[in-house]
Motif scaffolding. Structure first.
Motif, short mmCIF file in Angstrom:
data_model
loop_
_atom_site.label_atom_id
_atom_site.label_comp_id
_atom_site.label_asym_id
_atom_site.label_seq_id
_atom_site.Cartn_x
_atom_site.Cartn_y
_atom_site.Cartn_z
N LEU A 1 0.81 -1.22 0.00
CA LEU A 1 0.00 0.00 0.00
C LEU A 1 0.85 1.27 0.00
O LEU A 1 0.54 2.22 -0.74
CB LEU A 1 -0.97 -0.01 1.18
CG LEU A 1 -2.17 -0.95 1.04
CD1 LEU A 1 -3.03 -0.91 2.29
CD2 LEU A 1 -3.00 -0.59 -0.18
N PRO A 2 1.93 1.36 0.80
CA PRO A 2 2.77 2.57 0.69
C PRO A 2 3.37 2.76 -0.70
O PRO A 2 3.44 3.89 -1.20
CB PRO A 2 3.86 2.33 1.75
CG PRO A 2 3.22 1.45 2.76
CD PRO A 2 2.33 0.55 1.97
N LEU A 3 3.81 1.68 -1.34
CA LEU A 3 4.38 1.82 -2.68
C LEU A 3 3.32 2.16 -3.72
O LEU A 3 3.59 2.85 -4.71
CB LEU A 3 5.09 0.51 -3.07
CG LEU A 3 6.37 0.19 -2.30
CD1 LEU A 3 6.92 -1.17 -2.73
CD2 LEU A 3 7.43 1.27 -2.52
N ALA A 4 2.10 1.67 -3.51
CA ALA A 4 1.02 1.94 -4.46
C ALA A 4 0.29 3.25 -4.15
O ALA A 4 -0.57 3.65 -4.94
CB ALA A 4 0.02 0.79 -4.45
N SER A 5 0.61 3.89 -3.03
CA SER A 5 -0.16 5.07 -2.61
C SER A 5 -0.17 6.21 -3.63
O SER A 5 -1.20 6.87 -3.78
CB SER A 5 0.37 5.57 -1.26
OG SER A 5 1.73 5.96 -1.35
N PRO A 6 0.93 6.51 -4.38
CA PRO A 6 0.81 7.59 -5.36
C PRO A 6 -0.25 7.34 -6.42
O PRO A 6 -0.99 8.25 -6.79
CB PRO A 6 2.22 7.65 -5.98
CG PRO A 6 3.12 7.09 -4.93
CD PRO A 6 2.32 6.02 -4.27
N VAL A 7 -0.34 6.10 -6.89
CA VAL A 7 -1.34 5.77 -7.91
C VAL A 7 -2.75 5.81 -7.32
O VAL A 7 -3.69 6.32 -7.92
CB VAL A 7 -1.04 4.39 -8.52
CG1 VAL A 7 -2.06 4.05 -9.61
CG2 VAL A 7 0.37 4.37 -9.10
N ILE A 8 -2.90 5.29 -6.08
CA ILE A 8 -4.21 5.29 -5.44
C ILE A 8 -4.68 6.72 -5.16
O ILE A 8 -5.84 7.07 -5.39
CB ILE A 8 -4.17 4.47 -4.14
CG1 ILE A 8 -3.84 3.01 -4.45
CG2 ILE A 8 -5.50 4.56 -3.39
CD1 ILE A 8 -3.62 2.15 -3.21
N LEU A 9 -3.77 7.56 -4.68
CA LEU A 9 -4.12 8.96 -4.40
C LEU A 9 -4.49 9.71 -5.68
O LEU A 9 -5.36 10.58 -5.65
CB LEU A 9 -2.95 9.65 -3.70
CG LEU A 9 -2.71 9.21 -2.25
CD1 LEU A 9 -1.42 9.83 -1.72
CD2 LEU A 9 -3.88 9.59 -1.38
N ALA A 10 -3.85 9.37 -6.78
CA ALA A 10 -4.23 9.99 -8.05
C ALA A 10 -5.66 9.62 -8.43
O ALA A 10 -6.41 10.46 -8.95
CB ALA A 10 -3.25 9.57 -9.15
N GLY A 11 -6.06 8.37 -8.16
CA GLY A 11 -7.44 7.98 -8.42
C GLY A 11 -8.42 8.70 -7.52
O GLY A 11 -9.49 9.12 -7.96
N LEU A 12 -8.07 8.87 -6.24
CA LEU A 12 -8.93 9.61 -5.32
C LEU A 12 -9.07 11.07 -5.76
O LEU A 12 -10.14 11.66 -5.65
CB LEU A 12 -8.35 9.54 -3.91
CG LEU A 12 -8.59 8.24 -3.14
CD1 LEU A 12 -7.78 8.23 -1.85
CD2 LEU A 12 -10.07 8.07 -2.83
N ARG A 13 -7.99 11.62 -6.22
CA ARG A 13 -8.02 13.01 -6.71
C ARG A 13 -8.97 13.14 -7.89
O ARG A 13 -9.77 14.07 -7.96
CB ARG A 13 -6.59 13.40 -7.10
CG ARG A 13 -6.38 14.82 -7.53
CD ARG A 13 -4.89 15.02 -7.77
NE ARG A 13 -4.61 16.33 -8.33
CZ ARG A 13 -3.37 16.72 -8.63
NH1 ARG A 13 -2.35 15.92 -8.42
NH2 ARG A 13 -3.18 17.94 -9.14
N THR A 14 -8.89 12.19 -8.82
CA THR A 14 -9.81 12.21 -9.96
C THR A 14 -11.25 12.04 -9.53
O THR A 14 -12.15 12.74 -10.01
CB THR A 14 -9.42 11.09 -10.94
OG1 THR A 14 -8.06 11.26 -11.36
CG2 THR A 14 -10.32 11.10 -12.16
N ALA A 15 -11.50 11.14 -8.59
CA ALA A 15 -12.86 10.91 -8.12
C ALA A 15 -13.43 12.15 -7.44
O ALA A 15 -14.61 12.46 -7.59
CB ALA A 15 -12.87 9.72 -7.15
#
Length: 264
Positions: free
Chosen positions: A185-199
């Protein structure tokens, strides 16, 4: 006899050249541009509205009390929808990435695709017909419409983690849950946060249609401006929605930089 000429040392010459902004300084300047644009647009809008001779209908809408109330409704609806999407879509993305069943993966992603492929106004009206009108229905519609970016980015972010990193963590005695929480999850957090930003930006835009089911928001100003042909009301509502979307995207970008793990 002429005095000898003194040639300045290279160190002295270099010292006279202004230092270029550091990487952090350039990033800060880039981050400030959207904020400055929004401030400029809002100031110009305020001065323009102040120069108009408003009739009684426009005065009842273009006043601080009414505008602040609509902005509050819009923000509550959008932010709450984004929080619910994060709570639901991230675990769903983890479950899909862990599952070996193609059927389960296809069902979850297919349902999320249907939610976003359907026009936003169609989702809102359909839910109002089969359920009820009001805030809860608009909130559910926003969650359905904004679900896919977070789900897809969670799956993508976890898939991009190097398998050798997982194996190293397991070799150190970590359980699957510890590997997920501490490594993946820490390594994937930039991609996940980008999705949250889009949402979140999606939710701000789609929240304007909540007015059709009596859920409030800045869509009230836009629809009333159209129906009553009061174009200052229409323009103010549209500009405020655009500015809120830009500001929320800016805030989400700052948070993304702050919580990004060091070294990524």
């Amino acid at each position: 006899m002429s005095a000898p000429q003194i040639t300045p040392s290279p160190t002295a010459l270099i010292g006279t050249i202004p230092a270029a902004p550091s990487g952090r300084g350039r990033r800060f300047l880039r981050r400030c541009v959207p904020l400055l644009v929004v401030v400029g647009v809002l100031l110009a809008l305020f001065l323009w509205v102040g120069s108009l001779q408003l009739d009684s209908i426009e005065s009842r809408t273009l006043n601080p009390g009414y505008i602040v109330a609509r902005i509050g409704e819009h923000l509550v609806l959008s932010v709450l929808a984004a929080v619910l999407v994060a709570v639901l879509a991230i675990p769903a993305g983890i479950a899909v990435s862990r599952s070996r069943s193609r059927v389960f993966r296809g069902i979850v992603i297919g349902l999320a695709n249907i939610g976003q492929a359907t026009p936003a106004i169609g989702v809102v009206i359909l839910l109002a017909i089969v359920w009820q009108t009001g805030f809860a229905t608009a909130l559910l519609a926003l969650v359905i419409y904004s679900f896919l970016p977070v789900l897809r980015n969670t799956i993508t972010g976890l898939a991009q983690v190097d398998p050798s990193v997982r194996e190293s963590a397991r070799g150190m005695g970590m359980t699957s849950g510890q590997v997920l929480r501490r490594i993946e999850l820490p390594l994937a957090s930039p991609v996940i946060l980008a999705g949250l930003r889009t949402a979140l930006v999606f939710a701000v835009g789609v929240a304007t249609v909540a007015t059709f089911i009596n859920a409030g928001g800045l869509g009230d100003m836009i629809v009333n401006g159209l129906k009553l042909q009061r174009y200052p009301v229409l323009l103010v509502g549209a500009v405020l929605v655009a500015c809120i979307a830009i500001l929320i995207d800016w805030v989400a970008g700052v948070i993304e930089d702050v919580v990004r793990p060091k070294g990524l």
